[in-house]
Design an enzyme around this catalytic site. Structure first.
Site, PDB file in Angstrom:
ATOM      1  N   SER A 118       0.855  -1.188   0.000  1.00 42.74           N
ATOM      2  CA  SER A 118       0.000   0.000   0.000  1.00 42.74           C
ATOM      3  C   SER A 118       0.890   1.236   0.000  1.00 42.74           C
ATOM      4  O   SER A 118       2.041   1.174   0.467  1.00 42.74           O
ATOM      5  CB  SER A 118      -0.863   0.020   1.266  1.00 42.74           C
ATOM      6  N   TYR A 131      -1.555  -0.901  10.331  1.00 39.33           N
ATOM      7  CA  TYR A 131      -1.676  -1.234   8.905  1.00 39.33           C
ATOM      8  C   TYR A 131      -0.401  -0.834   8.161  1.00 39.33           C
ATOM      9  O   TYR A 131       0.165  -1.615   7.392  1.00 39.33           O
ATOM     10  CB  TYR A 131      -2.885  -0.490   8.351  1.00 39.33           C
TER      11      TYR A 131
HETATM   12  N1  LIG Z   1      -8.982  -0.553  -1.006  1.00 40.57           N
HETATM   13  C1  LIG Z   1      -7.939   0.275  -0.862  1.00 40.57           C
HETATM   14  O1  LIG Z   1      -8.057   1.527  -0.914  1.00 40.57           O
HETATM   15  C2  LIG Z   1      -6.572  -0.316  -0.655  1.00 40.57           C
HETATM   16  C3  LIG Z   1      -5.476   0.545  -0.732  1.00 40.57           C
HETATM   17  C4  LIG Z   1      -4.197   0.019  -0.588  1.00 40.57           C
HETATM   18  C5  LIG Z   1      -4.028  -1.338  -0.372  1.00 40.57           C
HETATM   19  N2  LIG Z   1      -5.113  -2.145  -0.284  1.00 40.57           N
HETATM   20  C6  LIG Z   1      -4.881  -3.578  -0.081  1.00 40.57           C
HETATM   21  O2  LIG Z   1      -5.453  -4.287  -1.154  1.00 40.57           O
HETATM   22  C7  LIG Z   1      -5.680  -5.644  -0.744  1.00 40.57           C
HETATM   23  C8  LIG Z   1      -7.046  -6.069  -1.198  1.00 40.57           C
HETATM   24  O3  LIG Z   1      -8.021  -5.331  -0.490  1.00 40.57           O
HETATM   25  P1  LIG Z   1      -9.344  -4.803  -1.178  1.00 40.57           P
HETATM   26  O4  LIG Z   1      -9.267  -3.326  -1.196  1.00 40.57           O
HETATM   27  O5  LIG Z   1      -9.604  -5.534  -2.450  1.00 40.57           O
HETATM   28  O6  LIG Z   1     -10.405  -5.157  -0.038  1.00 40.57           O
HETATM   29  P2  LIG Z   1     -11.508  -6.276   0.079  1.00 40.57           P
HETATM   30  O7  LIG Z   1     -12.025  -6.148   1.460  1.00 40.57           O
HETATM   31  O8  LIG Z   1     -12.459  -6.159  -1.042  1.00 40.57           O
HETATM   32  O9  LIG Z   1     -10.689  -7.639  -0.087  1.00 40.57           O
HETATM   33  C9  LIG Z   1      -9.847  -8.150   0.898  1.00 40.57           C
HETATM   34  C10 LIG Z   1     -10.087  -9.647   0.940  1.00 40.57           C
HETATM   35  O10 LIG Z   1      -9.126 -10.256   1.808  1.00 40.57           O
HETATM   36  C11 LIG Z   1      -9.799 -11.292   2.492  1.00 40.57           C
HETATM   37  N3  LIG Z   1      -9.067 -11.697   3.670  1.00 40.57           N
HETATM   38  C12 LIG Z   1      -8.880 -10.999   4.812  1.00 40.57           C
HETATM   39  N4  LIG Z   1      -8.162 -11.747   5.662  1.00 40.57           N
HETATM   40  C13 LIG Z   1      -7.880 -12.929   5.052  1.00 40.57           C
HETATM   41  C14 LIG Z   1      -7.171 -14.114   5.415  1.00 40.57           C
HETATM   42  N5  LIG Z   1      -6.600 -14.227   6.612  1.00 40.57           N
HETATM   43  N6  LIG Z   1      -7.078 -15.125   4.517  1.00 40.57           N
HETATM   44  C15 LIG Z   1      -7.656 -15.017   3.316  1.00 40.57           C
HETATM   45  N7  LIG Z   1      -8.347 -13.924   2.912  1.00 40.57           N
HETATM   46  C16 LIG Z   1      -8.461 -12.900   3.774  1.00 40.57           C
HETATM   47  C17 LIG Z   1     -11.172 -10.707   2.814  1.00 40.57           C
HETATM   48  O11 LIG Z   1     -12.100 -11.715   3.121  1.00 40.57           O
HETATM   49  C18 LIG Z   1     -11.476  -9.988   1.504  1.00 40.57           C
HETATM   50  O12 LIG Z   1     -12.154 -10.816   0.596  1.00 40.57           O
HETATM   51  C19 LIG Z   1      -5.470  -5.660   0.770  1.00 40.57           C
HETATM   52  O13 LIG Z   1      -4.201  -6.201   1.060  1.00 40.57           O
HETATM   53  C20 LIG Z   1      -5.493  -4.189   1.147  1.00 40.57           C
HETATM   54  O14 LIG Z   1      -4.750  -3.935   2.316  1.00 40.57           O
HETATM   55  C21 LIG Z   1      -6.383  -1.668  -0.416  1.00 40.57           C
END
Ligand SMILES: NC(=O)c1ccc[n+]([C@@H]2O[C@H](COP(=O)([O-])OP(=O)(O)OC[C@H]3O[C@@H](n4cnc5c(N)ncnc54)[C@H](O)[C@@H]3O)[C@@H](O)[C@H]2O)c1
Length: 244
Positions: A118, A131
């Site tokens: 991130s 985080y």
């Molecule tokens: N959305 C944003 O603005 C953003 C920004 C920077 C980074 N991220 C990162 O992107 C990645 C994806 O997130 P997203 O935005 O698609 O959110 P999201 O909530 O749509 O998806 C995250 C997924 O991870 C799964 N998950 C959580 N813990 C888990 C575990 N222990 N084992 C297996 N699956 C697990 C959740 O069930 C969910 O389906 C994450 O690592 C998040 O930190 C997101």
């Protein structure tokens, strides 16, 4: 020719947001995709990697994308158990998955590992110590694993998204005032569709990125290109309007 024809891809957090979009892209380009998406303890990572290899007979690409976020809190107010959980899912899970994926990739003589870090792992964000430190750890683990396994034909990179419009950030995106605040500081003026970041992940996983390893690729609409100073172009333009 599809870039991932018959490649086996293992994805964590693959049923939602970025993980889901990336899985669709890999499948569209010919890959066989193995998805996990459960609140599992990191010890289950070994069993999951083994199940994937047993089922498909190989493993070409590991995409550790599962992530947990937090509500803003300083270290003083942060629940230690939540800190531990975030580190376990985001960082320790990456370590554990790679630990069991790399020997298989070594046997095959080639492999690509990508993790979702991130922009919060590159710079500090107020109240996001748990985080942010987990994501910073991902970035440096990426660099180290890239060094350690480059000789075996394994590339390791991570992607650092800014705001992506996924369920994880629903508390922000579903509150117009908060969304507007964020969009104001993003030079491109909007959050990303997760599909835009999925394309970066697929690029890093593909042979198009054959000479790229140990990198943290930022996809944030320009947010971290700024030093944080005010937009003087805008400020001066507004001052002239006032002067007129
Ligand atoms: N959305 C944003 O603005 C953003 C920004 C920077 C980074 N991220 C990162 O992107 C990645 C994806 O997130 P997203 O935005 O698609 O959110 P999201 O909530 O749509 O998806 C995250 C997924 O991870 C799964 N998950 C959580 N813990 C888990 C575990 N222990 N084992 C297996 N699956 C697990 C959740 O069930 C969910 O389906 C994450 O690592 C998040 O930190 C997101």
């Amino acid at each position: 020719m599809s870039r991932f024809q018959d490649k086996v891809v293992f994805i964590t957090g693959g049923t939602s947001g970025l993980g889901f979009e990336t899985a669709q892209l890999f499948i569209h380009e010919g890959a066989k995709v193995f998805i996990t998406d459960l609140e599992e303890p990191p010890e289950d990572c070994e069993a999951a990697i083994k199940a994937c290899i047993k089922h498909y007979g190989r493993l070409d690409i590991l995409f550790h994308n599962a992530g947990l976020c937090q509500s803003p809190a300083s270290v003083v107010d942060q629940d230690p158990a939540l800190y531990q959980k975030i580190i376990n899912t985001n960082l320790f899970g990456y370590f554990y998955l790679a630990k069991f994926a790399i020997p298989q990739m070594e046997k095959q003589g080639k492999g690509a590992i990508i993790a979702t870090a991130s922009m919060a792992g590159v710079f500090g964000d107020y109240g996001f110590g748990s985080y942010g430190s987990s994501k910073a750890g991902i970035i440096n683990l990426t660099r180290t694993m890239a060094l350690d396994h480059a000789g075996a034909g394994i590339r390791v990179n991570c992607v650092c998204p800014g705001l992506m419009l996924t369920p994880m950030v629903a508390p922000i995106t579903e509150t117009p005032m908060l969304l507007e605040l964020l969009e104001k500081v993003i030079p491109m003026g909007r959050g990303a569709h997760p599909g835009e970041v999925a394309k970066v992940v697929a690029f890093l996983a593909s042979d198009d990125a054959s000479y790229i390893t140990g990198q943290a690729i930022i996809a944030d609409g320009g947010l971290t290109a700024s030093s944080g100073q005010p937009n003087f172009l805008k400020v001066f333009a507004e001052m002239q309007v006032l002067d007129a």
